[in-house]
Design a protein around this motif. Structure first.
Motif, PDB file in Angstrom:
ATOM      1  N   ASN A   1       0.166   4.153  -1.334  1.00 39.76           N
ATOM      2  CA  ASN A   1       0.198   3.269  -0.180  1.00 39.76           C
ATOM      3  C   ASN A   1      -0.798   2.138  -0.364  1.00 39.76           C
ATOM      4  O   ASN A   1      -1.391   1.980  -1.442  1.00 39.76           O
ATOM      5  CB  ASN A   1      -0.116   4.052   1.101  1.00 39.76           C
ATOM      6  N   THR A   2      -1.011   1.367   0.676  1.00 39.23           N
ATOM      7  CA  THR A   2      -2.056   0.349   0.707  1.00 39.23           C
ATOM      8  C   THR A   2      -2.897   0.555   1.965  1.00 39.23           C
ATOM      9  O   THR A   2      -2.426   1.101   2.958  1.00 39.23           O
ATOM     10  CB  THR A   2      -1.486  -1.089   0.721  1.00 39.23           C
ATOM     11  N   VAL A   3      -4.130   0.105   1.904  1.00 38.07           N
ATOM     12  CA  VAL A   3      -5.007   0.132   3.065  1.00 38.07           C
ATOM     13  C   VAL A   3      -5.619  -1.266   3.218  1.00 38.07           C
ATOM     14  O   VAL A   3      -5.950  -1.914   2.226  1.00 38.07           O
ATOM     15  CB  VAL A   3      -6.113   1.197   2.917  1.00 38.07           C
ATOM     16  N   THR A   4      -5.711  -1.732   4.458  1.00 37.60           N
ATOM     17  CA  THR A   4      -6.290  -3.036   4.740  1.00 37.60           C
ATOM     18  C   THR A   4      -7.631  -2.851   5.430  1.00 37.60           C
ATOM     19  O   THR A   4      -7.720  -2.194   6.474  1.00 37.60           O
ATOM     20  CB  THR A   4      -5.360  -3.876   5.636  1.00 37.60           C
TER      21      THR A   4
ATOM     22  N   ASN B   1     -10.900  -4.541   7.290  1.00 37.80           N
ATOM     23  CA  ASN B   1     -11.255  -5.722   8.078  1.00 37.80           C
ATOM     24  C   ASN B   1     -12.774  -5.842   8.126  1.00 37.80           C
ATOM     25  O   ASN B   1     -13.456  -4.981   8.678  1.00 37.80           O
ATOM     26  CB  ASN B   1     -10.680  -5.614   9.490  1.00 37.80           C
TER      27      ASN B   1
ATOM     28  N   GLU C   1     -10.003 -10.073   5.725  1.00 38.85           N
ATOM     29  CA  GLU C   1      -9.351  -8.811   5.405  1.00 38.85           C
ATOM     30  C   GLU C   1      -9.026  -8.711   3.918  1.00 38.85           C
ATOM     31  O   GLU C   1      -8.846  -9.726   3.235  1.00 38.85           O
ATOM     32  CB  GLU C   1      -8.066  -8.635   6.214  1.00 38.85           C
ATOM     33  N   GLU C   2      -8.937  -7.495   3.454  1.00 41.14           N
ATOM     34  CA  GLU C   2      -8.582  -7.222   2.056  1.00 41.14           C
ATOM     35  C   GLU C   2      -7.618  -6.037   2.031  1.00 41.14           C
ATOM     36  O   GLU C   2      -7.930  -4.976   2.552  1.00 41.14           O
ATOM     37  CB  GLU C   2      -9.838  -6.893   1.251  1.00 41.14           C
ATOM     38  N   THR C   3      -6.433  -6.256   1.447  1.00 41.86           N
ATOM     39  CA  THR C   3      -5.450  -5.188   1.317  1.00 41.86           C
ATOM     40  C   THR C   3      -5.464  -4.671  -0.121  1.00 41.86           C
ATOM     41  O   THR C   3      -5.342  -5.448  -1.069  1.00 41.86           O
ATOM     42  CB  THR C   3      -4.043  -5.688   1.695  1.00 41.86           C
TER      43      THR C   3
ATOM     44  N   CYS D   1      -3.902   2.045  -2.854  1.00 35.49           N
ATOM     45  CA  CYS D   1      -4.766   3.216  -2.675  1.00 35.49           C
ATOM     46  C   CYS D   1      -3.981   4.505  -2.872  1.00 35.49           C
ATOM     47  O   CYS D   1      -2.759   4.520  -2.871  1.00 35.49           O
ATOM     48  CB  CYS D   1      -5.395   3.210  -1.279  1.00 35.49           C
TER      49      CYS D   1
ATOM     50  N   ALA E   1     -10.228  -0.201   9.402  1.00 38.98           N
ATOM     51  CA  ALA E   1      -9.206  -0.099   8.361  1.00 38.98           C
ATOM     52  C   ALA E   1      -7.854   0.121   9.017  1.00 38.98           C
ATOM     53  O   ALA E   1      -7.744   0.812  10.037  1.00 38.98           O
ATOM     54  CB  ALA E   1      -9.531   1.042   7.410  1.00 38.98           C
TER      55      ALA E   1
ATOM     56  N   TYR F   1      -3.963   1.466   8.296  1.00 40.12           N
ATOM     57  CA  TYR F   1      -3.154   2.257   7.380  1.00 40.12           C
ATOM     58  C   TYR F   1      -1.889   2.698   8.099  1.00 40.12           C
ATOM     59  O   TYR F   1      -1.956   3.345   9.151  1.00 40.12           O
ATOM     60  CB  TYR F   1      -3.951   3.478   6.893  1.00 40.12           C
TER      61      TYR F   1
ATOM     62  N   ARG G   1      -4.857   2.200  13.350  1.00 42.37           N
ATOM     63  CA  ARG G   1      -6.193   1.646  13.181  1.00 42.37           C
ATOM     64  C   ARG G   1      -7.186   2.777  12.966  1.00 42.37           C
ATOM     65  O   ARG G   1      -7.220   3.742  13.734  1.00 42.37           O
ATOM     66  CB  ARG G   1      -6.581   0.811  14.404  1.00 42.37           C
TER      67      ARG G   1
END
Length: 227
Positions: A112-115, A117, A142-144, A147, A190, A192, A196
């Motif tokens: 998956n990905t996680v963002t 903040n 933010e950074e995605t 993961c 974060a 996902y 939140r």
């Protein structure tokens, strides 16, 4: 050291060097002939690898489908935490055997990905026509990141904090590549899978000299009902 001892040591070193060289030649000549050979991509560069399912213990998951063993040509060096793509599947390298002759790396599948903040940052959107002064606006910082995330509380222990994950519906263990330009700490929000979360633990024990991966412990933020 006597003359005979010197000659013996020199001769042994010479034999060792010859054996290493001949082994490297053999591996290079036969590496691509193996059924498990394929091409992998690291930092947009292709490398030759052989792959196998991981069979060793892993603290983050017991599912063999999430793990992979990556065998490389002699003297191939990959970084811990590096992302490697094999047949459209991406993996995070979490361990290695540290062998120059038979380098082997162990990967865990990106699922998956996680963002994350980090708050707000100013972004240039133009200049004032009359003065030429820059015009900024505040935007989310933010950074995605790709993961590996899991909520399997029965088989995972977040060892850095000595805490068993006992609320699988609310907490996540997340592995991401270490970014030396970012400071990860408790309290960062974060996102996902639409939910939140908040970082409540950061484990950087697998980071060395700015290279590696970070394990995050995320706690889900319960949204207040409007009723």
């Amino acid at each position: 050291m006597s003359y005979l001892e010197y000659r013996k040591k020199y001769a042994n070193n010479g034999i060792k060097t010859q054996l290493t060289h001949s082994t490297e030649q053999f591996v290079h000549s036969s590496f691509k002939n193996h059924p498990s050979h394929t091409l992998a991509t690291v930092d947009e560069n292709e490398i030759d690898v052989r792959i196998a399912r991981e069979k060793r213990a892993n603290p983050y998951t017991t599912f063999q489908r999430d793990l992979i063993t990556i065998m490389c040509l002699p003297n191939t060096k990959l970084d811990i935490g590096e992302l490697i793509t094999i047949d459209t599947r991406a993996f995070i390298i979490y361990d290695e055997n540290e062998s120059e002759l038979f380098p082997t790396y162990y990967g865990i599948k990106v699922n998956n990905t996680v963002t994350l903040n980090y708050g707000k940052k100013k972004e240039l959107i133009g200049t004032e026509p009359s003065t030429g002064r820059p015009i900024y606006k505040e935007v989310p910082d933010e950074e995605t990141m790709p993961c590996f995330a899991t909520v399997n509380s029965r088989n995972n222990i977040f060892t850095e904090f000595g805490e068993r994950i006992n609320a699988p519906q609310d907490r996540l263990i997340v592995l991401v590549k270490y970014n030396p330009l970012r400071k990860l700490e408790d309290g960062i929000n974060a996102f996902y899978q639409g939910g939140r979360h908040q970082i409540i633990g950061v484990d950087e024990t697998n980071v060395s000299e700015g290279i590696g991966y970070v394990v995050l412990l995320l706690d889900k933020i319960q949204e207040k009902s409007n009723n």
